[in-house]
Design a protein around this motif. Structure first.
Motif, PDB file in Angstrom:
ATOM      1  N   ALA A 200      65.821  19.845  13.145  1.00  0.00           N
ATOM      2  CA  ALA A 200      67.023  20.256  12.408  1.00  0.00           C
ATOM      3  C   ALA A 200      68.245  19.490  12.919  1.00  0.00           C
ATOM      4  CB  ALA A 200      67.232  21.763  12.552  1.00  0.00           C
ATOM      5  N   ASP A 201      68.353  19.352  14.238  1.00  0.00           N
ATOM      6  CA  ASP A 201      69.471  18.598  14.819  1.00  0.00           C
ATOM      7  C   ASP A 201      69.409  17.124  14.406  1.00  0.00           C
ATOM      8  OD1 ASP A 201      70.322  20.898  16.038  1.00  0.00           O
ATOM      9  OD2 ASP A 201      69.575  20.382  18.034  1.00  0.00           O
ATOM     10  N   LEU A 202      68.196  16.582  14.349  1.00  0.00           N
ATOM     11  CA  LEU A 202      68.029  15.184  13.952  1.00  0.00           C
ATOM     12  C   LEU A 202      68.463  14.974  12.506  1.00  0.00           C
ATOM     13  CD1 LEU A 202      67.022  12.355  14.666  1.00  0.00           C
ATOM     14  CD2 LEU A 202      64.717  13.081  13.997  1.00  0.00           C
ATOM     15  N   HIS A 203      68.089  15.879  11.618  1.00  0.00           N
ATOM     16  CA  HIS A 203      68.484  15.759  10.214  1.00  0.00           C
ATOM     17  C   HIS A 203      70.001  15.839  10.062  1.00  0.00           C
ATOM     18  CE1 HIS A 203      64.241  17.269   8.898  1.00  0.00           C
ATOM     19  NE2 HIS A 203      64.235  16.052   9.387  1.00  0.00           N
ATOM     20  N   SER A 204      70.632  16.708  10.839  1.00  0.00           N
ATOM     21  CA  SER A 204      72.097  16.808  10.808  1.00  0.00           C
ATOM     22  C   SER A 204      72.732  15.500  11.262  1.00  0.00           C
ATOM     23  CB  SER A 204      72.565  17.957  11.709  1.00  0.00           C
ATOM     24  OG  SER A 204      72.120  19.199  11.207  1.00  0.00           O
ATOM     25  N   TYR A 205      72.114  14.884  12.258  1.00  0.00           N
ATOM     26  CA  TYR A 205      72.636  13.608  12.766  1.00  0.00           C
ATOM     27  C   TYR A 205      72.501  12.504  11.713  1.00  0.00           C
ATOM     28  CZ  TYR A 205      73.606   9.732  15.908  1.00  0.00           C
ATOM     29  OH  TYR A 205      74.151   8.615  16.489  1.00  0.00           O
ATOM     30  N   TYR A 206      71.414  12.515  10.972  1.00  0.00           N
ATOM     31  CA  TYR A 206      71.264  11.556   9.875  1.00  0.00           C
ATOM     32  C   TYR A 206      72.412  11.712   8.873  1.00  0.00           C
ATOM     33  CZ  TYR A 206      66.320  10.796  11.237  1.00  0.00           C
ATOM     34  OH  TYR A 206      65.164  10.481  11.898  1.00  0.00           O
ATOM     35  N   ASP A 207      72.689  12.952   8.496  1.00  0.00           N
ATOM     36  CA  ASP A 207      73.738  13.212   7.505  1.00  0.00           C
ATOM     37  C   ASP A 207      75.101  12.738   8.013  1.00  0.00           C
ATOM     38  OD1 ASP A 207      71.828  14.350   5.863  1.00  0.00           O
ATOM     39  OD2 ASP A 207      72.283  16.413   6.466  1.00  0.00           O
ATOM     40  N   GLU A 208      75.402  13.029   9.269  1.00  0.00           N
ATOM     41  CA  GLU A 208      76.680  12.610   9.854  1.00  0.00           C
ATOM     42  C   GLU A 208      76.779  11.082   9.890  1.00  0.00           C
ATOM     43  OE1 GLU A 208      76.665  14.351  13.704  1.00  0.00           O
ATOM     44  OE2 GLU A 208      76.591  16.421  12.954  1.00  0.00           O
ATOM     45  N   SER A 209      75.678  10.449  10.261  1.00  0.00           N
ATOM     46  CA  SER A 209      75.669   8.987  10.387  1.00  0.00           C
ATOM     47  C   SER A 209      75.795   8.320   9.021  1.00  0.00           C
ATOM     48  CB  SER A 209      74.379   8.541  11.079  1.00  0.00           C
ATOM     49  OG  SER A 209      74.280   9.137  12.365  1.00  0.00           O
ATOM     50  N   LYS A 210      75.145   8.885   8.022  1.00  0.00           N
ATOM     51  CA  LYS A 210      75.248   8.340   6.670  1.00  0.00           C
ATOM     52  C   LYS A 210      76.693   8.393   6.186  1.00  0.00           C
ATOM     53  CE  LYS A 210      73.275   8.771   2.030  1.00  0.00           C
ATOM     54  NZ  LYS A 210      72.287   9.482   1.178  1.00  0.00           N
ATOM     55  N   ALA A 211      77.373   9.486   6.491  1.00  0.00           N
ATOM     56  CA  ALA A 211      78.773   9.626   6.088  1.00  0.00           C
ATOM     57  C   ALA A 211      79.652   8.599   6.800  1.00  0.00           C
ATOM     58  CB  ALA A 211      79.253  11.045   6.394  1.00  0.00           C
ATOM     59  N   LYS A 212      79.359   8.329   8.071  1.00  0.00           N
ATOM     60  CA  LYS A 212      80.144   7.342   8.818  1.00  0.00           C
ATOM     61  C   LYS A 212      79.958   5.939   8.250  1.00  0.00           C
ATOM     62  CE  LYS A 212      80.222   9.836  13.221  1.00  0.00           C
ATOM     63  NZ  LYS A 212      79.767   9.849  14.642  1.00  0.00           N
ATOM     64  N   LEU A 213      78.717   5.608   7.921  1.00  0.00           N
ATOM     65  CA  LEU A 213      78.470   4.282   7.344  1.00  0.00           C
ATOM     66  C   LEU A 213      79.127   4.150   5.978  1.00  0.00           C
ATOM     67  CD1 LEU A 213      74.738   3.494   8.263  1.00  0.00           C
ATOM     68  CD2 LEU A 213      76.794   2.380   9.139  1.00  0.00           C
ATOM     69  N   ALA A 214      79.087   5.228   5.210  1.00  0.00           N
ATOM     70  CA  ALA A 214      79.738   5.206   3.892  1.00  0.00           C
ATOM     71  C   ALA A 214      81.239   4.993   4.048  1.00  0.00           C
ATOM     72  CB  ALA A 214      79.447   6.502   3.147  1.00  0.00           C
ATOM     73  N   SER A 215      81.825   5.648   5.038  1.00  0.00           N
ATOM     74  CA  SER A 215      83.261   5.501   5.287  1.00  0.00           C
ATOM     75  C   SER A 215      83.608   4.078   5.701  1.00  0.00           C
ATOM     76  CB  SER A 215      83.708   6.477   6.382  1.00  0.00           C
ATOM     77  OG  SER A 215      83.533   7.811   5.959  1.00  0.00           O
ATOM     78  N   ALA A 216      82.636   3.415   6.360  1.00  0.00           N
ATOM     79  CA  ALA A 216      82.857   2.034   6.795  1.00  0.00           C
ATOM     80  C   ALA A 216      82.512   1.030   5.707  1.00  0.00           C
ATOM     81  CB  ALA A 216      82.023   1.750   8.044  1.00  0.00           C
ATOM     82  N   GLY A 217      82.148   1.538   4.522  1.00  0.00           N
ATOM     83  CA  GLY A 217      81.815   0.655   3.407  1.00  0.00           C
ATOM     84  C   GLY A 217      80.448   0.007   3.529  1.00  0.00           C
ATOM     85  N   LYS A 218      79.552   0.609   4.293  1.00  0.00           N
ATOM     86  CA  LYS A 218      78.233   0.020   4.530  1.00  0.00           C
ATOM     87  C   LYS A 218      77.111   0.702   3.753  1.00  0.00           C
ATOM     88  CE  LYS A 218      79.908  -2.767   7.708  1.00  0.00           C
ATOM     89  NZ  LYS A 218      79.935  -4.240   7.549  1.00  0.00           N
ATOM     90  N   GLU A 219      77.430   1.713   2.975  1.00  0.00           N
ATOM     91  CA  GLU A 219      76.374   2.409   2.232  1.00  0.00           C
ATOM     92  C   GLU A 219      75.683   1.448   1.265  1.00  0.00           C
ATOM     93  OE1 GLU A 219      75.683   6.529  -0.329  1.00  0.00           O
ATOM     94  OE2 GLU A 219      77.715   5.806   0.065  1.00  0.00           O
ATOM     95  N   GLY A 220      74.353   1.451   1.294  1.00  0.00           N
ATOM     96  CA  GLY A 220      73.591   0.571   0.421  1.00  0.00           C
ATOM     97  C   GLY A 220      73.447  -0.842   0.935  1.00  0.00           C
ATOM     98  N   GLN A 221      73.954  -1.112   2.129  1.00  0.00           N
ATOM     99  CA  GLN A 221      73.850  -2.464   2.679  1.00  0.00           C
ATOM    100  C   GLN A 221      72.386  -2.832   2.906  1.00  0.00           C
ATOM    101  OE1 GLN A 221      76.525  -3.509   5.850  1.00  0.00           O
ATOM    102  NE2 GLN A 221      75.109  -4.994   6.734  1.00  0.00           N
TER     103      GLN A 221
END
Length: 344
Positions: A200-221
């Motif tokens: 459960a903690d790992l899945h939460s970390y995935y979600d947080e990390s995905k949001a950070k990459l999206a904020s950095a304009g890296k989503e879909g890279q």
């Protein structure tokens, strides 16, 4: 005389009153004793139930069938590094591990480390039956493509679980298999709740990390993830496919695999030379090597083909610092951490 009569009557009345009070107290004590007795019985039952839970027989499914386990295994021998990592993630130090030195080289960044008391039980390919037997384990965990042939020997020593991290086409992907196996091991160790929390903690970390990459304009890279090494002066690459654990993890944080193989690769990678990288020049490259291999630091910078690829010219080649790409939940988190550091 009359006065004495009245005195006697008063004394008699007092005795009756005291007797009544005494009876009341005895009744109260009887009630309290009953409550205490019931409470003691309840506590005894609770203690018995807890003991029963600790020793309850569980049936664990694995690649070679089902294995019954009673109680909580205390001494566990693991014959594949991934399962040693799984134990560490659950707060359990194994009694024995195959190729302890190799584990240390590829898992150097994983905490906690293996305890110094952990016994090396031989190589992962040919573990020592004699050494395993000497440890008198409560549980043995192995992998099908290495240990299926010695399953009966291992099972004669202790209950044995054999897993298959490389499902065939049409089955689970490697990441889903990793989580399924981790949960089975947690159940076998009597740590089902702890295992659920780790995931459960790992899945939460995935979600947080995905949001950070999206904020950095890296989503879909687009990225290519490779395990590389030098063989007689020639660079060799494992380019991970979509069904691999590594690429499934990177997909969970919003990245896209630039490497596509038209053939299903059961082990989750296509093995190639430098020509394999020329097909994805615009992708960023994430790589992992052993600590002593200099394929990216020395060999490739001298290679004319490599130097002219866009990702090399634009410095979009990122070192994942020796991460083991076939690990468990701790390795998964570390891969995401290092990817975030590199891309954002």
């Amino acid at each position: 005389m009359k006065q004495m009569k009245w005195t006697g009557l008063i004394l008699a009345a007092m005795m009756v009153f005291l007797a009544a009070c005494g009876g009341g107290n005895n009744a109260g004590n009887s009630g309290n004793n009953k409550q205490e007795s019931e409470q003691a019985s309840s506590n005894a039952n609770a203690s018995t139930n807890t003991a029963a839970d600790d020793t309850a027989e569980r049936t664990i499914k694995h690649a070679l069938g089902e294995t019954k386990i009673s109680g909580t295994p205390k001494k566990v021998v693991v014959l594949e590094w991934t399962y040693a990592e799984d134990l560490i993630a659950l707060g359990v130090q194994p009694a024995g591990v195959a190729d302890v030195k190799g584990y240390g080289e590829w898992y150097g960044a994983i905490d906690p480390k293996l305890d110094a008391a952990v016994v090396d039980v031989g190589t992962r390919q040919e573990p020592s039956i004699e050494t395993i037997t000497s440890l008198d384990p409560d549980l043995i965990i192995g992998v099908s493509f290495r240990h299926e042939a010695i399953y009966d020997q291992l099972s004669a020593i202790a209950p044995t679980l054999i897993f298959n991290p490389y499902p065939e086409e049409g089955g689970l992907d490697q990441y889903s298999e990793m989580e399924q196996t981790f949960s089975a091991i947690a159940d076998a160790l009597g740590k089902k709740a702890e295992g659920e929390k780790v995931l459960a903690d790992l899945h939460s970390y995935y979600d947080e990390s995905k949001a950070k990459l999206a904020s950095a304009g890296k989503e879909g890279q687009e990225v290519v993830f490779t395990q590389a090494w030098t063989n007689e002066g020639v660079a060799t690459f494992r380019l991970f496919t979509d069904n691999s654990m590594a690429m499934a993890i990177l997909a969970k944080i919003g990245l896209k695999n630039a490497h596509q193989d038209s053939t299903f690769q059961q082990y989750g990678y296509s093995e190639t030379d430098i020509e394999g990288l020329t097909k994805t020049p615009d992708a960023s490259v994430l790589y992992t090597t052993s600590a002593t291999d200099t394929v990216f630091s020395e060999l490739l910078p001298k290679n004319e083909v490599y130097k002219n690829l866009n990702f090399a010219k634009e410095n979009r080649v990122y070192d994942m610092k020796g991460i083991w790409p076939f690990g468990g939940p701790l390795s998964a988190k570390l891969l995401v951490e290092r990817t975030l550091e590199a891309l954002s």
